[in-house]
Design a protein around this motif. Structure first.
Motif, PDB file in Angstrom:
ATOM      1  N   LEU A  41       1.476  14.602  -9.376  1.00 51.74           N
ATOM      2  CA  LEU A  41       2.635  15.430  -9.329  1.00 51.74           C
ATOM      3  C   LEU A  41       3.059  15.907 -10.787  1.00 51.74           C
ATOM      4  O   LEU A  41       3.357  17.014 -11.236  1.00 51.74           O
ATOM      5  N   PHE A  42       3.330  14.800 -11.490  1.00 53.47           N
ATOM      6  CA  PHE A  42       3.659  14.918 -12.973  1.00 53.47           C
ATOM      7  C   PHE A  42       2.519  15.350 -13.759  1.00 53.47           C
ATOM      8  O   PHE A  42       2.968  16.532 -14.663  1.00 53.47           O
ATOM      9  N   VAL A  43       1.282  15.094 -13.237  1.00 53.70           N
ATOM     10  CA  VAL A  43       0.198  15.772 -14.200  1.00 53.70           C
ATOM     11  C   VAL A  43      -0.077  17.308 -14.070  1.00 53.70           C
ATOM     12  O   VAL A  43      -0.238  17.904 -14.862  1.00 53.70           O
ATOM     13  N   LEU A  44       0.525  17.638 -12.787  1.00 53.75           N
ATOM     14  CA  LEU A  44       0.235  19.045 -12.351  1.00 53.75           C
ATOM     15  C   LEU A  44       1.428  19.815 -12.868  1.00 53.75           C
ATOM     16  O   LEU A  44       1.247  20.975 -13.210  1.00 53.75           O
ATOM     17  N   ILE A  45       2.756  19.443 -13.028  1.00 48.30           N
ATOM     18  CA  ILE A  45       3.909  20.181 -13.489  1.00 48.30           C
ATOM     19  C   ILE A  45       3.991  20.223 -15.036  1.00 48.30           C
ATOM     20  O   ILE A  45       4.779  20.896 -15.522  1.00 48.30           O
ATOM     21  N   SER A  46       3.486  19.215 -15.581  1.00 46.23           N
ATOM     22  CA  SER A  46       3.821  19.011 -16.943  1.00 46.23           C
ATOM     23  C   SER A  46       3.467  20.097 -17.909  1.00 46.23           C
ATOM     24  O   SER A  46       4.233  20.616 -18.777  1.00 46.23           O
ATOM     25  N   PRO A  47       2.322  20.910 -17.617  1.00 41.01           N
ATOM     26  CA  PRO A  47       1.997  22.075 -18.293  1.00 41.01           C
ATOM     27  C   PRO A  47       2.973  23.113 -18.064  1.00 41.01           C
ATOM     28  O   PRO A  47       3.050  24.079 -19.174  1.00 41.01           O
ATOM     29  N   PHE A  48       3.771  23.112 -17.278  1.00 42.81           N
ATOM     30  CA  PHE A  48       4.692  24.410 -17.118  1.00 42.81           C
ATOM     31  C   PHE A  48       5.965  24.016 -17.501  1.00 42.81           C
ATOM     32  O   PHE A  48       6.853  24.900 -17.688  1.00 42.81           O
ATOM     33  N   VAL A  49       6.362  22.823 -18.212  1.00 41.91           N
ATOM     34  CA  VAL A  49       7.611  22.782 -18.943  1.00 41.91           C
ATOM     35  C   VAL A  49       7.643  23.585 -19.973  1.00 41.91           C
ATOM     36  O   VAL A  49       8.931  24.316 -20.131  1.00 41.91           O
ATOM     37  N   ASP A  50       6.723  23.832 -20.917  1.00 42.82           N
ATOM     38  CA  ASP A  50       6.700  24.638 -22.211  1.00 42.82           C
ATOM     39  C   ASP A  50       7.110  26.227 -21.747  1.00 42.82           C
ATOM     40  O   ASP A  50       7.961  26.843 -22.243  1.00 42.82           O
ATOM     41  N   THR A  51       6.484  26.284 -20.470  1.00 41.91           N
ATOM     42  CA  THR A  51       6.632  27.841 -20.095  1.00 41.91           C
ATOM     43  C   THR A  51       7.994  28.000 -19.661  1.00 41.91           C
ATOM     44  O   THR A  51       8.385  29.342 -19.719  1.00 41.91           O
ATOM     45  N   ASN A  52       8.313  27.180 -18.997  1.00 42.98           N
ATOM     46  CA  ASN A  52       9.963  27.330 -18.498  1.00 42.98           C
ATOM     47  C   ASN A  52      10.733  27.556 -19.520  1.00 42.98           C
ATOM     48  O   ASN A  52      11.796  28.288 -19.505  1.00 42.98           O
ATOM     49  N   GLU A  53      10.699  26.515 -20.425  1.00 40.31           N
ATOM     50  CA  GLU A  53      11.444  26.789 -21.921  1.00 40.31           C
ATOM     51  C   GLU A  53      11.506  27.950 -22.287  1.00 40.31           C
ATOM     52  O   GLU A  53      12.490  28.883 -22.878  1.00 40.31           O
ATOM     53  N   GLU A  54      10.480  28.528 -22.540  1.00 45.46           N
ATOM     54  CA  GLU A  54      10.127  30.016 -22.952  1.00 45.46           C
ATOM     55  C   GLU A  54      10.688  31.106 -22.318  1.00 45.46           C
ATOM     56  O   GLU A  54      11.435  32.032 -22.761  1.00 45.46           O
ATOM     57  N   GLU A  55      10.633  30.821 -20.946  1.00 47.92           N
ATOM     58  CA  GLU A  55      11.241  31.820 -20.059  1.00 47.92           C
ATOM     59  C   GLU A  55      12.849  31.785 -20.161  1.00 47.92           C
ATOM     60  O   GLU A  55      13.450  32.906 -20.027  1.00 47.92           O
ATOM     61  N   ASN A  56      13.257  30.564 -20.366  1.00 43.71           N
ATOM     62  CA  ASN A  56      14.663  30.300 -20.526  1.00 43.71           C
ATOM     63  C   ASN A  56      15.258  30.807 -21.894  1.00 43.71           C
ATOM     64  O   ASN A  56      16.413  31.498 -21.786  1.00 43.71           O
ATOM     65  N   THR A  57      14.655  30.867 -22.953  1.00 42.55           N
ATOM     66  CA  THR A  57      14.915  31.450 -24.048  1.00 42.55           C
ATOM     67  C   THR A  57      14.954  33.059 -23.854  1.00 42.55           C
ATOM     68  O   THR A  57      15.718  33.651 -24.637  1.00 42.55           O
TER      69      THR A  57
ATOM     70  N   LYS B  33       0.754  -1.050   0.038  1.00 44.55           N
ATOM     71  CA  LYS B  33       0.067   0.016   0.030  1.00 44.55           C
ATOM     72  C   LYS B  33       0.646   1.340   0.046  1.00 44.55           C
ATOM     73  O   LYS B  33       0.530   2.379  -0.663  1.00 44.55           O
ATOM     74  N   PRO B  34       1.898   1.375   0.858  1.00 41.75           N
ATOM     75  CA  PRO B  34       2.740   2.589   0.747  1.00 41.75           C
ATOM     76  C   PRO B  34       3.446   3.032  -0.509  1.00 41.75           C
ATOM     77  O   PRO B  34       3.425   4.139  -1.172  1.00 41.75           O
ATOM     78  N   THR B  35       3.899   1.631  -1.317  1.00 41.66           N
ATOM     79  CA  THR B  35       4.418   2.288  -2.728  1.00 41.66           C
ATOM     80  C   THR B  35       3.320   2.451  -3.612  1.00 41.66           C
ATOM     81  O   THR B  35       3.413   3.525  -4.437  1.00 41.66           O
ATOM     82  N   ARG B  36       2.032   1.913  -3.605  1.00 41.51           N
ATOM     83  CA  ARG B  36       0.983   2.479  -4.650  1.00 41.51           C
ATOM     84  C   ARG B  36       0.504   3.733  -4.140  1.00 41.51           C
ATOM     85  O   ARG B  36       0.285   4.579  -4.982  1.00 41.51           O
ATOM     86  N   TRP B  37       0.527   4.317  -2.684  1.00 45.21           N
ATOM     87  CA  TRP B  37       0.358   5.824  -2.551  1.00 45.21           C
ATOM     88  C   TRP B  37       1.420   6.577  -3.154  1.00 45.21           C
ATOM     89  O   TRP B  37       1.223   7.703  -3.550  1.00 45.21           O
ATOM     90  N   ILE B  38       2.868   6.227  -3.043  1.00 42.73           N
ATOM     91  CA  ILE B  38       3.864   6.908  -3.656  1.00 42.73           C
ATOM     92  C   ILE B  38       3.657   7.036  -4.941  1.00 42.73           C
ATOM     93  O   ILE B  38       3.960   8.185  -5.531  1.00 42.73           O
ATOM     94  N   LEU B  39       3.387   5.948  -5.880  1.00 42.41           N
ATOM     95  CA  LEU B  39       3.335   6.158  -7.368  1.00 42.41           C
ATOM     96  C   LEU B  39       2.152   6.977  -7.587  1.00 42.41           C
ATOM     97  O   LEU B  39       2.293   7.711  -8.601  1.00 42.41           O
ATOM     98  N   THR B  40       1.098   6.964  -6.717  1.00 37.37           N
ATOM     99  CA  THR B  40      -0.183   7.582  -7.346  1.00 37.37           C
ATOM    100  C   THR B  40       0.241   9.391  -6.893  1.00 37.37           C
ATOM    101  O   THR B  40      -0.076  10.106  -7.759  1.00 37.37           O
ATOM    102  N   ALA B  41       0.938   9.612  -5.953  1.00 31.31           N
ATOM    103  CA  ALA B  41       1.590  10.844  -5.535  1.00 31.31           C
ATOM    104  C   ALA B  41       2.347  11.424  -6.735  1.00 31.31           C
ATOM    105  O   ALA B  41       2.239  12.588  -7.153  1.00 31.31           O
ATOM    106  N   VAL B  42       3.426  10.457  -7.197  1.00 38.59           N
ATOM    107  CA  VAL B  42       4.203  10.922  -8.405  1.00 38.59           C
ATOM    108  C   VAL B  42       3.425  11.144  -9.651  1.00 38.59           C
ATOM    109  O   VAL B  42       3.905  12.161 -10.355  1.00 38.59           O
ATOM    110  N   ILE B  43       2.667  10.410  -9.766  1.00 32.91           N
ATOM    111  CA  ILE B  43       1.631  10.601 -11.097  1.00 32.91           C
ATOM    112  C   ILE B  43       1.064  11.861 -11.036  1.00 32.91           C
ATOM    113  O   ILE B  43       0.806  12.611 -11.882  1.00 32.91           O
TER     114      ILE B  43
ATOM    115  N   ILE C 100      -6.018  15.742  -5.125  1.00 28.36           N
ATOM    116  CA  ILE C 100      -4.661  15.988  -5.198  1.00 28.36           C
ATOM    117  C   ILE C 100      -4.529  16.707  -6.712  1.00 28.36           C
ATOM    118  O   ILE C 100      -3.966  17.732  -6.700  1.00 28.36           O
ATOM    119  N   ILE C 101      -5.222  16.169  -7.728  1.00 34.83           N
ATOM    120  CA  ILE C 101      -5.080  16.740  -8.946  1.00 34.83           C
ATOM    121  C   ILE C 101      -5.754  18.339  -8.917  1.00 34.83           C
ATOM    122  O   ILE C 101      -5.170  18.958  -9.505  1.00 34.83           O
TER     123      ILE C 101
END
Length: 237
Positions: free
Chosen positions: A47-63, A35-45, A165-166
């Motif tokens: 978190l990934f869903v939440l931060i993925s939209p910001f990747v392109d924005t960060n690249e634009e800011e770096n440019t 059960k702890p492993t499942r909760w960790i994987l759920t939280a990681v996924i 969480i999402i």
């Protein structure tokens, strides 16, 4: 009984990597790993869903940052002091203007980023709905669930907690575009019903009292009625 191909670890892992809503469901449904492993994987996924939209924005800011450094270097190499002064003055005015215009909207997500979060949230709620339909045939006449029904209840509870969480963000607060501010409030209201439903489901698993399950279903219905309207309004605008 021989383990079916879709119950095997390698298939669940593939689904987690490439079709995460399905992988998440299979992981909880077939109780893969502890059960702890499942909760960790759920939280990681989540978190990934939440931060993925910001990747392109960060690249634009770096440019933009690199471009700014190039301009500074060219100005440094220039012998024309008058041009330097004009550039500095122009930049100062822009900075002052930006400083004055800071508002709540500066923290808000773009419509595209928010749309991605709501679609992920919708996928989780749909998983819950599918499990609830299956649950109907896994409840005996005396109101008790079969073994498969207990697994479904466990999966439903996990999906409801993941949806929260999402919607609200794991680490960073989800700030919707101003035009969806009221819809987001409505979704938070719906989420409160969903979390109450999760608590009632957990109570039912411990006590076996049919009233707890009925209360959970009532909370789910109220939450769904609120969420459906707001999700439709967000995704269609």
């Amino acid at each position: 009984m021989k383990t079916k191909w879709y119950q095997k670890n390698w298939f669940v892992i593939l689904m987690l990597l490439f079709v995460f809503p399905v992988g998440l469901f299979l992981m909880w449904y077939f109780k893969k790993w502890n059960k702890p492993t499942r909760w960790i994987l759920t939280a990681v996924i989540a978190l990934f869903v939440l931060i993925s939209p910001f990747v392109d924005t960060n690249e634009e800011e770096n440019t933009e940052t690199k471009s700014g450094k190039t301009v500074k270097k060219e100005n440094k190499d220039s012998d024309n002091d008058e041009i330097k002064k004009k550039e500095i003055k122009k930049t100062s005015k822009k900075a002052e203007k930006t400083k004055k215009s800071i508002s709540k909207d500066d923290k808000a997500m773009s419509t595209k980023e928010y749309d991605g979060i709501i679609r992920s949230y919708q996928a989780q709620i749909q998983l819950v709905g599918e499990d609830l339909v299956k649950l109907e045939s896994e409840i005996n006449d005396d109101g008790k669930t079969t073994t498969k029904g207990s697994d479904l209840l466990y999966a439903i509870s996990g999906s409801l907690e993941t949806s929260s969480i999402i919607l609200n963000g794991a680490e960073n607060e989800v700030v919707p575009p101003s035009k969806f501010e009221q819809d987001h409030k409505n979704l938070n209201e719906a989420d409160s019903h969903f979390q109450n439903a999760a608590k009632q489901i957990n109570a039912f698993e411990e006590t076996g009292n049919p009233e707890d399950l009925n209360n959970a279903l009532d909370q789910m219905q109220e939450g769904t009625d609120i969420a459906d309207i707001s999700i439709r309004n967000i995704l269609e605008n």
